[in-house]
Design a protein around this motif. Sequence first.
Motif: not given
Length: 233
Positions: A167-168, A172, A176, A181, A217, A225-227
């Motif tokens: 998902c991340l 990217h 998210v 998640l 992450i 969260y964000r990648l």
Amino acid sequence: MVRILLIEDELDLGAEIERLLQREGYEIDRATDGDLGWAFLSSPDLIYDVAIIDWMLPGISGIDLCRRLRQQQQQLPVLMLTARNDIHDRVTGLDAGADDYLAKPFSTIELLARIRALSRRPAQFQSAQIKLGNFSLEVETHTLKHSKSAKISAVTLTRKEYQILECLMTNHGQIVPADRLRDRAWDLATDRASNVLPAQIRLLRKKLSQLPICLEIENIHGIGYRLNSPTSM
């Protein structure tokens, strides 16, 4: 809730589709030209489950919007709307990155059926692997590989770790939400305790750190969260 981006320059048709989808319980953002559509698509704060894009748009064309998405390795399902019904036009749209194609005029029943099919299609079924620079996430083996690694070149993930990273990676650079998640990785309410996701993220980060170049992450406090892509991948 499924969130849809509608990019359609015909005002009456766009308004009709928007009302239809809202009645069906979808959350809708709407753009009437390609430039505004790209602003929605490229926003790090907006995540969509399906994009409905008209072929002929003022500004950036629908075809070029699809190409931009795929060049950025985004796996967002795209339904292309167009008055062009020639087989060569269909091939052009699919080659540009559209997942499905609907010629105008179309029935609302068919439109809704195609949206349902696209919105429930997991990203892992769209491709055998998800790529981000020199990283590739293998669908079948749940393995993250780095193609230019001189040391450890791969780590194997658990099912939940894979679902979170998938998902991340497909979003990217975008935030998210934590609830999304949780929805992706946990089915039962008993598994969705507030501390479960952060604990799983910590385990995932530990595995990512085993690679010579680590995917970061980032925790966006209170949101999700964000990648982030490393400068060298």
